[in-house]
Design a protein around this motif. Structure first.
Motif, mmCIF file in Angstrom:
data_model
loop_
_atom_site.group_PDB
_atom_site.id
_atom_site.type_symbol
_atom_site.label_atom_id
_atom_site.label_comp_id
_atom_site.label_asym_id
_atom_site.label_seq_id
_atom_site.Cartn_x
_atom_site.Cartn_y
_atom_site.Cartn_z
ATOM 1 N N ILE A 198 45.797 -6.244 24.615
ATOM 2 C CA ILE A 198 45.221 -6.907 23.443
ATOM 3 C C ILE A 198 45.325 -6.031 22.200
ATOM 4 O O ILE A 198 45.220 -6.520 21.072
ATOM 5 C CB ILE A 198 43.749 -7.305 23.719
ATOM 6 N N LEU A 199 45.566 -4.740 22.391
ATOM 7 C CA LEU A 199 45.793 -3.843 21.249
ATOM 8 C C LEU A 199 46.964 -4.334 20.407
ATOM 9 O O LEU A 199 46.910 -4.305 19.169
ATOM 10 C CB LEU A 199 46.069 -2.420 21.742
ATOM 11 N N THR A 200 48.033 -4.794 21.052
ATOM 12 C CA THR A 200 49.207 -5.237 20.310
ATOM 13 C C THR A 200 48.938 -6.509 19.518
ATOM 14 O O THR A 200 49.498 -6.699 18.438
ATOM 15 C CB THR A 200 50.404 -5.461 21.252
ATOM 16 N N PHE A 201 48.065 -7.389 20.028
ATOM 17 C CA PHE A 201 47.711 -8.594 19.275
ATOM 18 C C PHE A 201 46.925 -8.237 18.019
ATOM 19 O O PHE A 201 47.142 -8.803 16.950
ATOM 20 C CB PHE A 201 46.905 -9.556 20.162
ATOM 21 N N GLY A 202 45.979 -7.310 18.165
ATOM 22 C CA GLY A 202 45.256 -6.847 16.990
ATOM 23 C C GLY A 202 46.180 -6.207 15.983
ATOM 24 O O GLY A 202 46.030 -6.394 14.765
ATOM 25 N N ALA A 203 47.160 -5.447 16.489
ATOM 26 C CA ALA A 203 48.113 -4.790 15.600
ATOM 27 C C ALA A 203 48.993 -5.804 14.868
ATOM 28 O O ALA A 203 49.381 -5.586 13.716
ATOM 29 C CB ALA A 203 48.988 -3.815 16.390
ATOM 30 N N MET A 204 49.322 -6.909 15.539
ATOM 31 C CA MET A 204 50.084 -7.964 14.865
ATOM 32 C C MET A 204 49.306 -8.526 13.681
ATOM 33 O O MET A 204 49.848 -8.709 12.585
ATOM 34 C CB MET A 204 50.397 -9.099 15.847
ATOM 35 N N MET A 256 43.621 2.526 3.909
ATOM 36 C CA MET A 256 43.350 3.519 4.953
ATOM 37 C C MET A 256 41.853 3.633 5.221
ATOM 38 O O MET A 256 41.425 3.815 6.367
ATOM 39 C CB MET A 256 43.939 4.874 4.554
ATOM 40 N N ARG A 257 41.040 3.531 4.172
ATOM 41 C CA ARG A 257 39.590 3.611 4.347
ATOM 42 C C ARG A 257 39.081 2.412 5.169
ATOM 43 O O ARG A 257 38.255 2.569 6.082
ATOM 44 C CB ARG A 257 38.913 3.654 2.978
ATOM 45 N N ILE A 258 39.582 1.222 4.851
ATOM 46 C CA ILE A 258 39.201 0.025 5.606
ATOM 47 C C ILE A 258 39.613 0.167 7.069
ATOM 48 O O ILE A 258 38.852 -0.157 7.990
ATOM 49 C CB ILE A 258 39.855 -1.227 4.991
ATOM 50 N N SER A 259 40.827 0.665 7.298
ATOM 51 C CA SER A 259 41.326 0.817 8.658
ATOM 52 C C SER A 259 40.501 1.818 9.451
ATOM 53 O O SER A 259 40.237 1.618 10.645
ATOM 54 C CB SER A 259 42.796 1.260 8.631
ATOM 55 N N ALA A 260 40.076 2.899 8.792
ATOM 56 C CA ALA A 260 39.244 3.893 9.477
ATOM 57 C C ALA A 260 37.915 3.286 9.903
ATOM 58 O O ALA A 260 37.437 3.519 11.028
ATOM 59 C CB ALA A 260 39.010 5.093 8.565
ATOM 60 N N ILE A 292 37.251 0.075 10.466
ATOM 61 C CA ILE A 292 37.496 -0.892 11.543
ATOM 62 C C ILE A 292 37.751 -0.174 12.869
ATOM 63 O O ILE A 292 37.294 -0.627 13.935
ATOM 64 C CB ILE A 292 38.677 -1.802 11.171
ATOM 65 N N SER A 293 38.460 0.944 12.822
ATOM 66 C CA SER A 293 38.738 1.701 14.050
ATOM 67 C C SER A 293 37.454 2.299 14.624
ATOM 68 O O SER A 293 37.247 2.296 15.851
ATOM 69 C CB SER A 293 39.755 2.803 13.762
ATOM 70 N N ILE A 294 36.599 2.819 13.741
ATOM 71 C CA ILE A 294 35.300 3.333 14.203
ATOM 72 C C ILE A 294 34.504 2.208 14.874
ATOM 73 O O ILE A 294 33.896 2.393 15.934
ATOM 74 C CB ILE A 294 34.505 3.933 13.031
ATOM 75 N N ALA A 295 34.535 1.041 14.239
ATOM 76 C CA ALA A 295 33.840 -0.126 14.799
ATOM 77 C C ALA A 295 34.456 -0.569 16.114
ATOM 78 O O ALA A 295 33.814 -1.280 16.903
ATOM 79 C CB ALA A 295 33.867 -1.274 13.798
ATOM 80 N N GLY A 296 35.710 -0.187 16.375
ATOM 81 C CA GLY A 296 36.356 -0.537 17.639
ATOM 82 C C GLY A 296 36.014 0.403 18.777
ATOM 83 O O GLY A 296 35.851 -0.026 19.933
ATOM 84 N N TRP A 297 35.892 1.703 18.480
ATOM 85 C CA TRP A 297 35.584 2.667 19.547
ATOM 86 C C TRP A 297 34.155 2.502 20.084
ATOM 87 O O TRP A 297 33.903 2.722 21.274
ATOM 88 C CB TRP A 297 35.763 4.103 19.046
ATOM 89 N N LEU A 298 33.222 2.125 19.222
ATOM 90 C CA LEU A 298 31.825 2.061 19.635
ATOM 91 C C LEU A 298 31.563 1.003 20.721
ATOM 92 O O LEU A 298 30.850 1.280 21.698
ATOM 93 C CB LEU A 298 30.928 1.819 18.411
ATOM 94 N N PRO A 299 32.102 -0.239 20.606
ATOM 95 C CA PRO A 299 31.909 -1.199 21.706
ATOM 96 C C PRO A 299 32.522 -0.721 23.022
ATOM 97 O O PRO A 299 31.995 -1.039 24.096
ATOM 98 C CB PRO A 299 32.610 -2.464 21.202
ATOM 99 N N TYR A 336 43.758 -3.880 15.276
ATOM 100 C CA TYR A 336 43.840 -4.261 13.857
ATOM 101 C C TYR A 336 43.951 -3.018 12.978
ATOM 102 O O TYR A 336 44.759 -2.975 12.044
ATOM 103 C CB TYR A 336 42.611 -5.080 13.458
ATOM 104 N N GLY A 337 43.155 -2.011 13.293
ATOM 105 C CA GLY A 337 43.238 -0.760 12.532
ATOM 106 C C GLY A 337 44.592 -0.103 12.680
ATOM 107 O O GLY A 337 45.169 0.408 11.705
#
Length: 486
Positions: free
Chosen positions: A95-101, A120-124, A126-133, A152-153
């Motif tokens: 599912i990582l690749t779908f988010g990346a698309m 880059m700030r937005i991506s950082a 979103i990535s932080i929000a991804g690791w926590l779950p 997505y990030g």
């Protein structure tokens, strides 16, 4: 008054005249050669901000590698603790690749609207929000939501980082600095493969927060892309950012004037949309960028990387030894070729890389053929290892890095957003297609799979030889002029 109206009323024209004034006094200077030598010395002493900006940006690249490398060493532990089926874990991994698309589709628009630093700030975040779950996960849903967010990030980072570096770097540094992007991706993957063997999967998720935090904080200390600022009509900020990147004592008048002149020309063109990329003036650049992204992925790299352990096992070679050797060689060759990027040239590295990929695929395919036919059984495993090392070494030498470098160079800034989004989307679609079908292809025919990859890499050699220009030592404006006039 809008930005466009401000430019039409002569904002950039006045700045252009001011920037060119210092050049007039030097036009007949008999000691120009001495001044050029002095300027070169000043440039070497003034690149600390350029290097700092690159370091901050490639923290996003390392994050991409960390996200891609996370699923491999954690598979057994996550499945055991959360009682996941193989299908559920496969969804989590892919599912990582779908988010990346999705990130790839929107990356160019975001980077154009709020700037390279803003993207880059937005991506950082979103990535932080991804690791926590993932860290707090109790089941498959939390894992998948976190992994999708990380994807997505990754999709945004994979576009904006090479573009930002290409736009801040002088022409003689651009290739090497942009190549650091892929080097850090390789480092992220390899380091996660290694530390994933000693850390728990939840701790490993927390480690993924570190590059995001470093990047987020580092963005407060580096300038925005001067070319983006010039495009948006922020004249004073544009000059200040360029001066900061080149050094306070460096004469930036010629470079700034060239950028302003080029941006002013682009402002006369209508705002580009994705559909505009089929226009004749952009078509060559689109073919080159999309073609390189397709050959990069359909040459087999994602499938080989995701299942490298299984490839070694199938060939009869110890998977741990093979995987560690594979990872280390990838980092070393990528680092070496980052140094060569501005010396050997992009086109040369691509040709060498595609040729090596062809040879590597032939060697691995031959190994599998010998094993299936029960011929030279003692030679087949060694042949597979040699082929895999040639394959990953060749990929790291050019095809892994250079398509991203060229993508960041060949598009005019007025279409860089939609064009970059298209290129990134194509790359991630290719990554998904190859990673999804690789096991099916290997079940069909192991040597047939690598024969197919060999054929694609052979076509890639022809593609590079016929269509891809050399961009080494040229400004972004010169590259685009050469492509449009070809």
């Amino acid at each position: 008054m809008s930005i466009e109206q401000d430019m039409e009323n002569g904002g950039n024209r006045l700045l252009l005249e001011e920037l060119r004034e210092p050049l007039i006094g030097h036009s007949n200077d008999e000691s120009s050669s001495e001044e050029e030598v002095a300027t070169c010395k000043k440039n070497k002493e003034s690149h600390w901000m350029l290097y700092l900006s690159t370091f901050v940006a490639v923290c996003g690249s390392f994050e991409c590698g960390a996200c891609m490398g996370y699923s491999s060493p954690t598979q057994s532990a996550i499945r055991k603790e959360l009682n996941l089926s193989l299908a559920e874990y496969s969804v989590f991994g892919s599912i990582l690749t779908f988010g990346a698309m999705i990130g790839g589709i929107t990356s160019g628009l975001i980077a154009d609207f709020i700037g390279r630093k803003g993207a880059m700030r937005i991506s950082a975040i979103i990535s932080i929000a991804g690791w926590l779950p993932i860290y707090f996960a109790k089941g498959a849903w939390s894992l998948d939501i976190g992994r999708l967010s990380l994807g997505y990030g990754v999709g945004i980072f994979s576009y904006v980082v090479p573009v930002f570096i290409a736009e801040i770097a002088p022409k003689d540094f651009r290739g090497g600095l942009t190549a650091v992007n892929m080097l850090m991706v390789s480092c992220g993957i390899s380091i996660y493969f290694i530390i994933g063997t000693v850390l728990t999967w939840r701790t490993l998720a927390l480690v993924g927060l570190l590059p995001c935090l470093i990047l987020f904080l580092g963005l407060f200390f580096i300038p925005e892309s001067p070319r983006w600022l010039a495009k948006m009509g922020h004249q004073k900020d544009f000059v200040a950012a360029l001066q900061q990147l080149r050094g306070k004592d460096v004469d930036i008048s010629q470079e700034a004037a060239d950028i302003v002149d080029y941006v002013e020309t682009l402002q006369k063109l209508p705002k580009a949309k994705m559909v505009d990329l089929i226009q004749r003036r952009y078509l060559s650049s689109v073919i080159i960028a999309v073609g390189l992204m397709l050959f990069q992925q359909f040459g087999g790299i994602t499938g080989v990387s995701f299942y490298v352990s299984e490839v070694f096992v199938s060939a009869g070679f110890p998977s741990n030894v093979g995987t560690i050797s594979f990872s280390c060689l990838q980092v070393l060759i990528t680092a070496f070729c980052a140094i060569l990027m501005d010396k050997a040239g992009r086109r040369f590295l691509l040709l060498v890389s595609a040729s090596g990929l062809l040879i590597g695929c032939i060697l691995v395919g031959t190994s599998f053929y010998l094993k299936v036919q029960e011929m030279a059984t003692s030679v087949a495993p060694l042949l597979a290892v040699i082929g895999m090392m040639v394959y990953i070494g060749s990929f790291s030498a050019g095809m892994g890095v250079t398509p991203w470098v060229i993508m960041s160079e060949i598009f005019p800034i007025n279409v860089k957003g939609p064009a970059g989004s298209l290129s990134t989307l194509v790359n991630w679609i290719g990554a998904w297609a190859v990673s999804y079908t690789f096991n099916f292809l290997m079940s069909w025919s192991s040597y047939g799979t690598f024969s197919l990859f060999a054929a694609i890499n052979a076509i890639a050699i022809i593609f590079v030889a016929k269509l891809v220009p050399e961009t080494k030592g040229r400004t972004l404006e010169q590259i685009q002029a050469a492509i449009n006039n070809a």
